[in-house]
Design an enzyme around this catalytic site. Structure first.
Site, PDB file in Angstrom:
ATOM      1  N   GLU A   1       0.978  -1.218  -0.003  1.00  0.00           N
ATOM      2  CA  GLU A   1       0.074   0.041  -0.059  1.00  0.00           C
ATOM      3  C   GLU A   1       0.936   1.204  -0.016  1.00  0.00           C
ATOM      4  OE1 GLU A   1      -2.991  -0.485  -0.752  1.00  0.00           O
ATOM      5  OE2 GLU A   1      -2.912  -2.497  -0.189  1.00  0.00           O
TER       6      GLU A   1
ATOM      7  N   HIS B   1       1.726   2.107  -3.340  1.00  0.00           N
ATOM      8  CA  HIS B   1       0.660   2.942  -4.026  1.00  0.00           C
ATOM      9  C   HIS B   1       0.582   4.204  -3.670  1.00  0.00           C
ATOM     10  CE1 HIS B   1      -1.556  -0.300  -6.232  1.00  0.00           C
ATOM     11  NE2 HIS B   1      -1.846  -1.030  -5.089  1.00  0.00           N
TER      12      HIS B   1
END
Lengths: 507, 507
Positions: free
Chosen positions: A272, A275
């Protein structure tokens, strides 16, 4: 020229306003997954639906269509560096997708997928595909209708192309099929060789006790070390981990902690945070313009997978981090050598659940879904036949057969949400990552030596410069070619996997 | 009649839509105080300003004015039970306030108060009133302009009335002044008697060590015990505690934990939970209509102060909770008797900081601000003279003189935010609470016996029935009269304070 500029400014201003309102929706979506009290769900749905309607209305205003048409046919402003053209191109793509779909179809898709998702949760819990089948039938029918409305059935149109294009602009089914086939050809023997290898890492190390608070501390430190800014972001807990780029200076990651499974939170956070680095690296000045966003889901996934796998599961990364890991988890890792640990986080084993799959077998899970989706959309496969087809494919590709639908065709949320066309972006992301990583290594020198010293900023800044700040200025295929000098190929990924896993498994 | 119904429906529908959008703003405001990363502040300001503009536009639409006028002059629907009239009355009040203010003034107030708040933070930190003075001058000038625009200077208009009316609909400066004077006359001798009392509780008990996690657990249990629903709400941490009613099923409290000051979080949570019970008790079906909200800030404060002081600081409350408190904080409370503890949470001591003031002296802090605000708005007091006037008032009322402006006239955020007219609602709230509590006791029997057994639902449900569910159906003065059978009086509060503090201090 002045007229073009005024038209362009008006387009960007309207777009910024709609995006800003959309970012509010995003924020509420994050809250829904993290802190919303259960009793507030209905009110939140009302808020979301109001905002969705307003954003939709703003982005489908006839005036926007006029502005885009005027810009397409008018003079180009001098010295636009392609930004002008890209903004007009992306505005057109979005405007067309939104306006070509009849309101009735949009509303029906919203209604059906909302009900289907609730139903899917139940069906998965009971491992009962028959419960979900009527919903999948409705959804496939609506997605075929959507593809037709978007021109995917006209002339030489391929319906699946337009679904794919939603997530991977410019992506073509035939190209994806070709590159997947090549990748598969290389992966299947590798998976088989690994399955038969004598040398095997001990993955049980990872299921010892890792106290949650220590996991949170360690994962946060790693995310900060790779350059995720906690000044401009945060990390919370949610049932399904995600990254939400809410706008400039506000990017939020979530994870979940399993006291007896180290990789879940740690590699989840690196993923994550990958991202998140993309979101934090977008050009702030472009926020709200059509190209202000990430290039595609595939490019987004390339960033998360690069930090999770190419960096986070590398031997060099653990050269730097292992001492800290042992200090943080003395009970679990005290007696474990760095090499043993490195082996354990790189265990390869055919398994049923995609989100838990290792780096080597993961792409095979994706190819199965890609194949079935195409057949569903073309009508070659009936929803009723999905479980059998799914199980066949797993037997063929991975040599294992799901014992039930929960660990088979009911495992993913995507279909119930209408996300057909989404899956390929995961495997594309892996290939993009591998190809970008080769170029980064060329440009930056000995990345392993840098990681071993805890130096991650050169790679982060290289990605920022070559990928993040550009947003959607280039279509994903073009972006990769521009950066790496070559069209996307399966070869860098295969080379990476062989170089890493052959020695690990003594092949 | 059908025409009236259609007009009424259109008004309510528009109002609901604007309120729903406003509730999104509320949610973002909560997030800003709890979880927003520092870097996201500018983006959040953009989101808030966009939403504020949209809500304002919706609530000032000329069409709304037409609908309200039509409803005021048309037939009344049969069997409205006063709800129709109240909705039209409240729509008119809000619409007039919003449309009578020139856009330029609204924008200037927003701009000036936003800058003034930043400035106030600095000025307070440096305890330097001179830094803040020019901002207070601007704000007072703008508030006078606002009062004039709202008709407060016309004919017999009292400018301060229209400022007060924003927070306490129907409130009149003269009435407040009269009741405050009566309350003051009773309080000053009581404060003096307490100051001279020989018997004194030991408040140092409260500054022992109270581990934060244990405080959170204990306060959460108490909030749940008095009926705050954590299914429909939550408790988080923020620098300035507040309660945010975000909409049906979603009410959020915040607090802050001080390891060496027990009352801060515990009574803070009871206070905010009192607000929260009001929000959770509003009629869900009325959400978004003009009367769907709380009656006034004063009535809201009556709920928080009732649960904080009339319940939470009562001997009966601690009969039920003290064993649990000792178990939760063995180190701090092990050797402390229940009576000693009860005394300590009811220490009375003139002090400089309003938010830390005890139940008896608190109202004197409010009266000082009310007095100074009136003088500022009438022009009798110049902003430059505020520190001297402030210090004089403290010397006269509380017998103590602030040593600097940080503990004097710079302590409150309200003026920097333009909230002149807000302070009186705090003391009104205390009086409302006392008067309501008398009636509740009459209706419900021995409340102390109930509290001692941990039974708080009778009181909560009584408040829900008589106060919460009615929303803004009645103006606050009328609501109190309707429930208690009498206009608001200072007497029940004085009686409560005497009955409680005279024995505590051996008077």
């Amino acid at each position: 020229m002045a007229a073009t500029q005024a038209t362009y400014d008006e387009l960007l201003d309207s777009w910024r306003k709609a995006t800003l309102l959309g970012s509010v929706q995003n924020q509420l979506g994050w809250d829904e997954q993290t802190y919303l009290p259960p009793g507030g769900a209905a009110h939140r749905a009302d808020q979301m639906s109001l905002l969705a309607g307003m954003v939709h209305q703003q982005l489908t205003a006839p005036r926007l269509g006029e502005l885009i048409s005027a810009l397409e046919t008018g003079d180009k402003p001098a010295g636009s560096n392609g930004v002008f053209e890209a903004n007009v191109r992306e505005a057109r793509r979005r405007y067309d997708r939104l306006t070509k779909l009849p309101t009735r179809l949009v509303e029906e898709l919203t209604r059906v997928t909302s009900l289907a998702q609730q139903n899917w949760v139940e069906a998965r819990k009971k491992s009962n595909f028959a419960m979900f089948q009527p919903w999948l039938e409705k959804i496939v029918a609506l997605k075929r209708e959507e593809a037709a409305a978007l021109g995917g059935s006209k002339g030489n149109g391929v319906p699946y192309d337009v679904l794919l294009d939603e997530y991977e602009p410019g992506g073509k089914t035939a190209d994806v099929a070709k590159i997947f086939a090549a990748l598969r050809e290389a992966l299947v023997p590798l998976v088989r060789a690994i399955a038969n290898a004598k040398k095997r890492p001990d993955s049980s190390i990872l299921t010892r006790r890792y106290p949650k608070a220590a996991q949170a501390e360690f994962a946060t430190a790693a995310a900060a070390a790779i350059g995720f800014s906690f000044q401009d972001g945060r990390l919370d807990v949610s049932p399904h981990p995600f990254c939400s780029g809410n706008g400039p200076g506000d990017c939020r990651l979530t994870t979940r902690y399993d006291e007896h499974h180290f990789p879940c939170a740690f590699f989840g956070v690196l993923h994550e945070a990958g991202h998140g680095l993309y979101e934090q690296g977008l050009d702030r000045k472009a926020f709200g313009t059509p190209i202000g966003d990430a290039a595609s889901l595939g490019i987004h996934e390339s960033q998360s997978r690069m930090w999770e796998n190419f960096v986070g599961r590398s031997a060099a990364f653990w050269k730097h981090f292992y001492a800290q890991a042992q200090k943080t988890f003395p009970e679990a890792l005290g007696p474990v050598s760095r090499d043993e640990f490195y082996g354990s986080v790189n265990s390869v084993e055919p398994s049923f659940i995609r989100v838990e799959a290792d780096e080597v077998t993961y792409n095979l899970h994706i190819m199965i879904r890609f194949e079935l989706e195409q057949q569903l959309i073309s009508g070659k496969l009936q929803p009723a036949d999905v479980p059998a087809a799914w199980n066949d494919q797993y037997t063929q590709s991975l040599g294992i057969t799901p014992a039930n639908d929960a660990e088979g065709c009911l495992q993913d949320i995507h279909w119930s949400g209408g996300g057909l066309g989404y899956f390929p972006t995961y495997a594309l992301g892996n290939m993009y990552a591998a190809q970008l990583f080769v170029t980064a290594r060329k440009d930056l020198g000995d990345l392993d030596a840098q990681f071993a010293k805890g130096e991650f900023m050169p790679l982060r800044d290289w990605l920022r410069e070559h990928v993040h700040r550009l947003g959607r200025q280039y279509l994903p295929g073009r972006l990769i070619e521009k950066i790496t000098g070559k069209p996307l190929s399966h070869e860098p990924l295969v080379a990476h996997l062989k170089a890493k896993f052959e020695p690990l498994y003594g092949l």
